[in-house]
Design an enzyme around this catalytic site. Sequence first.
Site, PDB file in Angstrom:
ATOM      1  N   THR A 108     -24.900  34.988  -1.127  1.00  0.00           N
ATOM      2  CA  THR A 108     -25.643  34.627   0.077  1.00  0.00           C
ATOM      3  C   THR A 108     -25.214  33.264   0.616  1.00  0.00           C
ATOM      4  OG1 THR A 108     -27.569  35.951  -0.568  1.00  0.00           O
ATOM      5  CG2 THR A 108     -27.955  34.165   1.000  1.00  0.00           C
ATOM      6  N   SER A 147     -25.867  42.310   6.114  1.00  0.00           N
ATOM      7  CA  SER A 147     -26.507  41.624   5.007  1.00  0.00           C
ATOM      8  C   SER A 147     -25.391  40.954   4.217  1.00  0.00           C
ATOM      9  CB  SER A 147     -27.253  42.619   4.116  1.00  0.00           C
ATOM     10  OG  SER A 147     -27.552  42.068   2.844  1.00  0.00           O
ATOM     11  N   THR A 148     -25.747  39.934   3.458  1.00  0.00           N
ATOM     12  CA  THR A 148     -24.763  39.408   2.498  1.00  0.00           C
ATOM     13  C   THR A 148     -24.202  40.532   1.648  1.00  0.00           C
ATOM     14  OG1 THR A 148     -25.720  37.197   2.374  1.00  0.00           O
ATOM     15  CG2 THR A 148     -24.497  37.948   0.448  1.00  0.00           C
ATOM     16  N   ASN A 149     -25.058  41.517   1.352  1.00  0.00           N
ATOM     17  CA  ASN A 149     -24.701  42.529   0.361  1.00  0.00           C
ATOM     18  C   ASN A 149     -23.688  43.551   0.849  1.00  0.00           C
ATOM     19  OD1 ASN A 149     -26.625  41.136  -1.024  1.00  0.00           O
ATOM     20  ND2 ASN A 149     -28.200  42.719  -0.860  1.00  0.00           N
ATOM     21  N   THR A 194      13.055  45.361 -35.765  1.00  0.00           N
ATOM     22  CA  THR A 194      11.727  45.961 -35.809  1.00  0.00           C
ATOM     23  C   THR A 194      10.959  45.298 -36.939  1.00  0.00           C
ATOM     24  OG1 THR A 194      12.493  47.738 -37.267  1.00  0.00           O
ATOM     25  CG2 THR A 194      12.500  48.183 -34.891  1.00  0.00           C
ATOM     26  N   SER A 325       9.743  16.287 -28.243  1.00  0.00           N
ATOM     27  CA  SER A 325       8.942  15.608 -29.254  1.00  0.00           C
ATOM     28  C   SER A 325       8.926  14.112 -29.032  1.00  0.00           C
ATOM     29  CB  SER A 325       9.494  15.907 -30.650  1.00  0.00           C
ATOM     30  OG  SER A 325       8.802  15.167 -31.641  1.00  0.00           O
ATOM     31  N   SER A 326       7.781  13.513 -29.359  1.00  0.00           N
ATOM     32  CA  SER A 326       7.677  12.057 -29.294  1.00  0.00           C
ATOM     33  C   SER A 326       8.164  11.397 -30.578  1.00  0.00           C
ATOM     34  CB  SER A 326       6.224  11.658 -29.046  1.00  0.00           C
ATOM     35  OG  SER A 326       5.407  12.088 -30.132  1.00  0.00           O
ATOM     36  N   LYS A 331      14.816  17.233 -30.244  1.00  0.00           N
ATOM     37  CA  LYS A 331      14.078  18.491 -30.298  1.00  0.00           C
ATOM     38  C   LYS A 331      13.752  18.968 -28.879  1.00  0.00           C
ATOM     39  CE  LYS A 331      10.328  20.624 -32.954  1.00  0.00           C
ATOM     40  NZ  LYS A 331       9.609  21.377 -31.919  1.00  0.00           N
TER      41      LYS A 331
END
Length: 471
Positions: A108, A147-149, A194, A325-326, A331
Site C-alpha cells: 500500500t 486497489s493496491t492489491n 569422478t 595474501s597480506s 599468493k
Amino acid sequence: MSVTQQAPATRSEHDLIGDREIPVEAYWGVHSLRAKENFDITGTSLSGNPHLITALARVKQAAARANHELGLLDDARARAIDEACEAIANGSLHDQFIIDPIQGGAGTSTNMNANEVIANLALEIMGHAKGEYSYLHPNDHVNLSQSTNDAYPTAVNIATHFATQPLLAAMAVLENSCLAKAREFRSVVKMGRTQLQDAVPMTVGQEFGGWAVTLREDRDRLAESLSLVTEINLGATAIGTGLNAPAGYAESARAHLAELTGLPLTTSEDLIEATSDVGAFVHLSGVLKRVALKISKICNDLRLLSSGPRAGLNDLQLPAVQSGSSIMPGKVNPVIPEVVNQIAYQVVGYDMTVTMAAEGGQLQLNAFEPVIAHSIGLSLKHLTNGCLTLAARCIDGITVDEDALRRAVENSIGLVTALNPRLGYSASTSIALEALHSGRGVAELVLERGLLSAEDLNELLKPERLANLSD
C-alpha cells in the site's frame, strides 16, 4: 533562529491520522511521509528499483486511459495523469519514490507513493500547485478503479519481466565465454575426474563446452518462466471481486497496459485466486536458485581445477586479478569464482525468503509481496553482475599448460581405461595396480609386458581417441 534564516517552506496535508507538514518541493505526500518514517529497514528506497517505478507508472497510465475510455475520468485529468505517468516512466522524479522496499501493508505504501507523485506532477501540468488535491486527487483520480492489491502486483509482474532481461543477456555473455574456451582448448587433452579421482581422459574444450550447455539450458528455463508473470490481476481491486471497478475496466486496462509495455499480458481467469496467489514468483525464484546453483558448481570446478599451482590440480590457470595474501608473498587466490559462489549462496537465501513469504499468505491476500519483489530483484541484480564479472574477469583470461596436462594423462592410472577394450579387464587391472604401487606409467608397463606395440599404443592414446572426439 537568526533573522537571516527562514524555515523551509512546507505545505500541510491531511490523512485519517491527522495533519503533517510536507516540504513544498516534494512530489510525495502525507502517506509517503508516514511510510518513510515507519519503514526504515534496508537503508534503500524504491528509487533504487527503476523497473518497479516504471511499471507502476505504466499501470497508472493504463488505468487512466481505461477510466477515460469508460467515462469515469474527464479529459483534462486523464491527459494530465497520462502525461505525468509518461514522464515518470521515462525516468523523471524517480528520486521522489522514497519508501523502503520492505514494508508492511502488502504494498500500500508503494502504491500511495506512486499515486502522490503522479498526482502532484499532474497538478503542475494542469497549472496548479502541488497538494491542491481538490483539482486532482491521488486516490480519487490516480487510483480510480484500482486497489493496491491489483495495481501493485501487476506492477511487480511487469517490473520482474523487464528486470530479468539483463540477466538473460549476462548469461548469454558467460555462455559465449565458455564456448570460446571450448573452441580454443578443443584438442587439449586432460584427465577427467569422478569423485575427485582420476577417471578417463577428456579435453579441456569438452569441459568448457559442458558448462556452456548448462548455461544455455538454464537461460532457456528462465526465459520460459517469464510467461507466468505476464498473467495479471488488474481489475481485481481489493480481493478479486472487482468492487468499484466498472464493467469493461479490466479488459480495457489490460489492453492499454499491453500496448504501453509491449508485453503479451493476459487477465487471470480467476481474479480471486490470482489476488491471493504468488505462485509465479515462487516458480521464478526457484529457477533463479537453479541458475545460481549451476553457476556456483562451475565456480567450484574452477577453484578445484586451478588449485596449486604446485601442490594442487593446476589444470587451469585463472587470470591473476589481485594479490592474494597480506602475509604470503606471491599468493594469488581464485577471488572471482569465490565472489560468484557467495552470490549463489545469497540467492538461495533469497529463494527461502520468497518461499516463506508465499507460505505466509492468508485468506484473500498475501501481505508479503514487498519482500518477495525485493528478494527476486536482488537475485536478478546480483546474478547479472556475477555472470558478467565471471566472464570478463575470469573465464576470458584462462590459460592452460598443454604439455603438463598431457604428461598428467600419460602418468595417470586412469589411462588404463582407454586400453581396456584391447587388453581386457583383468590385464588392465593388473597394470593399474602395478602402476599405482610402483609409480611407473601405464604406457611404459604395457610396452614392457609386450601387450601392445608402440605403434598400436600411440594410436590408442591419440588425443582424439582419448577424448572420444567425433572428428
